[in-house]
Every structure is written in structure tokens, then in C-alpha cells.
Enzyme design. Structure first.
Site, PDB file in Angstrom:
ATOM      1  N   THR A   1       0.887  -1.176   0.000  1.00  0.00           N
ATOM      2  CA  THR A   1       0.000   0.000   0.000  1.00  0.00           C
ATOM      3  C   THR A   1       0.917   1.215   0.000  1.00  0.00           C
ATOM      4  O   THR A   1       2.092   1.086   0.341  1.00  0.00           O
ATOM      5  CB  THR A   1      -0.878  -0.008   1.286  1.00  0.00           C
TER       6      THR A   1
ATOM      7  N   THR B   1      -0.608   0.039   6.590  1.00  0.00           N
ATOM      8  CA  THR B   1      -0.388  -0.996   5.589  1.00  0.00           C
ATOM      9  C   THR B   1      -0.342  -2.361   6.263  1.00  0.00           C
ATOM     10  O   THR B   1       0.283  -2.515   7.315  1.00  0.00           O
ATOM     11  CB  THR B   1       0.899  -0.756   4.770  1.00  0.00           C
TER      12      THR B   1
ATOM     13  N   ARG C   1     -13.884  -7.098  -2.883  1.00  0.00           N
ATOM     14  CA  ARG C   1     -13.373  -6.935  -1.509  1.00  0.00           C
ATOM     15  C   ARG C   1     -12.880  -5.493  -1.295  1.00  0.00           C
ATOM     16  O   ARG C   1     -12.173  -4.942  -2.111  1.00  0.00           O
ATOM     17  CB  ARG C   1     -12.236  -7.926  -1.279  1.00  0.00           C
ATOM     18  N   VAL C   2     -13.279  -4.903  -0.203  1.00  0.00           N
ATOM     19  CA  VAL C   2     -12.818  -3.563   0.140  1.00  0.00           C
ATOM     20  C   VAL C   2     -11.954  -3.669   1.387  1.00  0.00           C
ATOM     21  O   VAL C   2     -12.369  -4.268   2.391  1.00  0.00           O
ATOM     22  CB  VAL C   2     -14.005  -2.606   0.385  1.00  0.00           C
ATOM     23  N   GLY C   3     -10.751  -3.119   1.315  1.00  0.00           N
ATOM     24  CA  GLY C   3      -9.830  -3.194   2.450  1.00  0.00           C
ATOM     25  C   GLY C   3      -9.976  -2.006   3.384  1.00  0.00           C
ATOM     26  O   GLY C   3     -10.973  -1.279   3.355  1.00  0.00           O
ATOM     27  N   ASP C   4      -8.954  -1.826   4.196  1.00  0.00           N
ATOM     28  CA  ASP C   4      -8.985  -0.747   5.184  1.00  0.00           C
ATOM     29  C   ASP C   4      -8.606   0.608   4.605  1.00  0.00           C
ATOM     30  O   ASP C   4      -8.962   1.646   5.171  1.00  0.00           O
ATOM     31  CB  ASP C   4      -8.005  -1.050   6.326  1.00  0.00           C
TER      32      ASP C   4
ATOM     33  N   GLY D   1      -5.859  -5.671   5.606  1.00  0.00           N
ATOM     34  CA  GLY D   1      -6.837  -4.645   5.923  1.00  0.00           C
ATOM     35  C   GLY D   1      -7.969  -5.096   6.820  1.00  0.00           C
ATOM     36  O   GLY D   1      -8.511  -4.295   7.589  1.00  0.00           O
TER      37      GLY D   1
HETATM   38  N1  ASP Z   1      -4.025  -2.584   3.683  1.00  0.00           N
HETATM   39  C1  ASP Z   1      -4.136  -3.035   2.336  1.00  0.00           C
HETATM   40  C2  ASP Z   1      -5.434  -3.761   2.161  1.00  0.00           C
HETATM   41  O1  ASP Z   1      -5.763  -4.579   2.997  1.00  0.00           O
HETATM   42  C3  ASP Z   1      -3.049  -3.920   1.891  1.00  0.00           C
HETATM   43  C4  ASP Z   1      -1.698  -3.675   2.439  1.00  0.00           C
HETATM   44  O2  ASP Z   1      -1.395  -2.629   2.954  1.00  0.00           O
HETATM   45  O3  ASP Z   1      -0.866  -4.553   2.398  1.00  0.00           O
HETATM   46  O4  ASP Z   1      -6.086  -3.566   1.178  1.00  0.00           O
END
Ligand code: ASP
Length: 314
Positions: free
Chosen positions: A174, A225, A202-205, A228
Site C-alpha cells: 500500500t 499498511t 473486496r474492500v480493504g482498510d 486490511g
Molecule cells: N491494507 C491493504 C489492504 O488490505 C493492503 C496492504 O497494505 O498490504 O487492502
């Protein structure tokens, strides 16, 4: 001059030396320095923290070395679904896009949405249409694809078929930035392709305000990062702010507790950059490395991937 400061990250992970060539490591560090330069130029000329974090993230989205924009991860269908968000600690204004398919710089769309004010988060085709309607550049999916991400998807599919676990490197990444401007305002921005082989939709953080991105004047700004799902469950950005505001913890203690205790028990790779109202910076991670950089009031700038820290000119 009033205190200004900026910190960025380009994702964390195992990052073995042989996962990239020496010239790629150097190119990634150069792109981190360029991102710092873009953000710092805004702050130095008296600009706003929210403009600085956007400028820094745009540079990393344009770089093939990080998982955002050009070079973003592929989902289970070999499609790039892009997430990003931005938050202005001065107003608590925020904007985010998720599962966008075509926006060249998702962070710019998040920013436009924040300024527009009618919604905090737009998703999928509507996010793409919003970007286009606002004159932002769009690209075919092929623009976002790099050979490295194609190989990572193949590796993750092979792991899934064999019932084994992939490396953190193959999985995610990220980019993000946090800043304090001369007027004392804080801001945070985050952009990502999510994790490799993620389910469609899928929606992450990263686009979730309070989880992967958070900024509140007088307290802190945070960009995360790592997997998520856990950042969402722990509401990481807001949790760090709460520790500072309610427990009166300092930034390093608060950020360290969340990364090295709350998130660590899930045995996931996790990291973040955070900044407080005094311009103190924390960049904890529980993996062997994290692409990161920071610049403080005296203009001294540093980038790092593992333990070695390189001073750079910005
Ligand atoms: N946080 C990001 C997500 O889950 C991925 C990452 O930072 O590795 O989409």
C-alpha cells in the site's frame, strides 16, 4: 519557520533482498525520495497538509514499485480494483473510493470527493464515473499491470492450490502519507491495490476512514499498511488517536501498542506511518521491512526499506 513534517510509506513485508534487483531497490528508494520531495515542496511553500499528502501519494501511485495505481495488485480474477482515501484533520473532511477500475490516480478522486462533500465513499463504477466527470485521467486496466503483479498472482494461486501460505511480499502492499503543515493542520492519505488474489469486490482498510486512514488536528494523522481486515476490526487509525486523546499516550507508544500488540497477535504483517500535532513521527512495523521515508522541519529527509536509513535530498 513553524514546524512542518511529512512521513510516507510504500507498504511493509518480508521483502527479501533477492525479491528485487539492486537497481530496483535503488529505484524504489528514489521514488520514495521523489514522493517526499513532492509533499515537502507543498509544506515548505506554506501549503496545506492535505495537499502535501495527496502530492506524495500521487508520486507513489505513478511508480511501478508500490502496490497502488500503476503496479497495483491483481484480484482473484486478474483485475485491479483500487482503493484510496484522504482525510483533512482540520475539518475532519474525508473522501474515499473503493474497487475503482480505471482511475489513474485514485487519491485524486478521493480528494475531489472530499472537496465535493456529498459523500465520503464512492465505490466501483460510480467512483470511476465520478472521476471522469471531474476531469481526472482514466486508464485501461493494462496501465496498472506490471509483470511483478502477474507473477505474484500466479504464485498466490499456486499457494492456494497447494494449501500453502504465500510470502507477505506476494500478498500485499500500500502507499500512504501523513503531514503537519505550518498552520498546525494534520492530514493523511492512503492508496492501494489491496492484496493479491483478493476476492472480487473486496474492500480493504485503505478507503475506510478511521481504519487505514485517519487525521484529527491536535491529535494525530495515520496511514496504515497490512492485512486490511484486521485494520478495519481494530479501527487502527482511530484507535491510535483515541490512545493519544484519552490515555494521553505519546505517538510512539500509541502507534507501537497497536502494531506490536493489537495487530501482532493475529500474526499478520502490519505497519503504519503516523504524525502528531508537534510533528513527531512514528513508523512502526512488525515485518522485516517497510518502504518508508520522512522529512522534518530542518529539511533533512530520509528513506529506508529495511534497517539501513539513507539521507536523501528533497
Ligand atoms: N491494507 C491493504 C489492504 O488490505 C493492503 C496492504 O497494505 O498490504 O487492502
Amino acid at each position: 519557520m513553524k514546524k512542518i513534517a511529512l512521513a510516507i510509506h510504500g507498504g511493509c513485508g518480508v521483502m527479501p533482498e533477492d525479491s528485487m534487483t539492486a537497481s530496483d531497490w535503488e529505484a524504489a528508494r528514489n521514488d520514495l525520495a521523489a514522493a517526499l520531495g513532492a509533499g515537502y515542496a507543498v509544506l515548505q511553500s506554506g501549503g496545506r497538509a492535505v495537499d502535501a499528502v495527496e502530492a506524495a501519494v500521487v508520486v507513489m501511485e505513478n511508480s511501478p514499485h508500490f502496490n497502488a495505481g500503476h503496479g497495483a495488485a491483481l484480484n482473484e480474477n486478474g483485475v485491479h480494483e483500487l482503493d484510496a482515501s484522504i482525510m483533512d484533520g482540520a475539518t475532519l473532511g474525508a473522501g474515499a473510493v473503493s474497487a475503482a477500475l480505471a482511475i489513474r490516480n485514485p487519491i485524486k478522486a478521493a480528494r475531489r470527493l472530499m472537496d465535493d462533500g456529498r459523500a465520503v465513499l464512492l465505490t466501483g463504477a460510480a467512483a470511476d464515473r465520478f472521476a471522469e466527470a471531474n476531469g481526472l485521467a482514466t486508464e485501461p486496466q493494462s496501465y496498472f499491470t506490471t509483470q511483478k503483479r502477474v507473477e505474484a498472482l500466479e504464485a498466490m494461486k499456486a499457494h492456494a492450490a497447494a494449501g500453502t501460505d504465500g510470502t507477505e511480499n506476494e500478498k500485499h502492499g500500500t502507499v500512504g502519507a501523513v503531514a503537519l503543515d505550518a498552520a498546525g493542520h494534520l492530514a493523511a492519505a492512503t492508496s492501494t491495490g489491496g492484496y493479491t488474489n483478493k476476492p472480487e469486490g473486496r474492500v480493504g482498510d485503505s478507503p475506510i476512514i478511521g481504519a487505514g486512514t485517519y487525521a484529527r488536528d491536535g491529535v494525530c494523522a495515520v496511514s496504515g499498511t497490512g492485512k486490511g481486515e484486521f485494520f478495519i476490526r481494530h479501527v487502527v487509525g482511530h484507535e491510535i488517536a483515541s490512545r493519544i486523546a484519552y490515555l494521553r499516550q505519546d505517538l510512539k507508544t500509541a502507534a507501537g501498542a497497536v502494531v506490536n500488540h493489537d495487530l501482532a497477535v493475529h500474526e499478520i504483517g502490519a505497519g503504519l506511518v503516523a504524525i502528531d500535532a508537534e510533528g513527531e513521527i512514528a513508523a512502526p512495523y512488525n515485518t522485516p521491512g517497510m518502504f518508508r521515508g520522512w522529512v522534518i522541519s530542518d529539511g533533512k529527509a530520509f528513506v529506508a526499506t529495511h534497517e539501513t536509513i539513507y539521507e536523501v535530498m528533497v
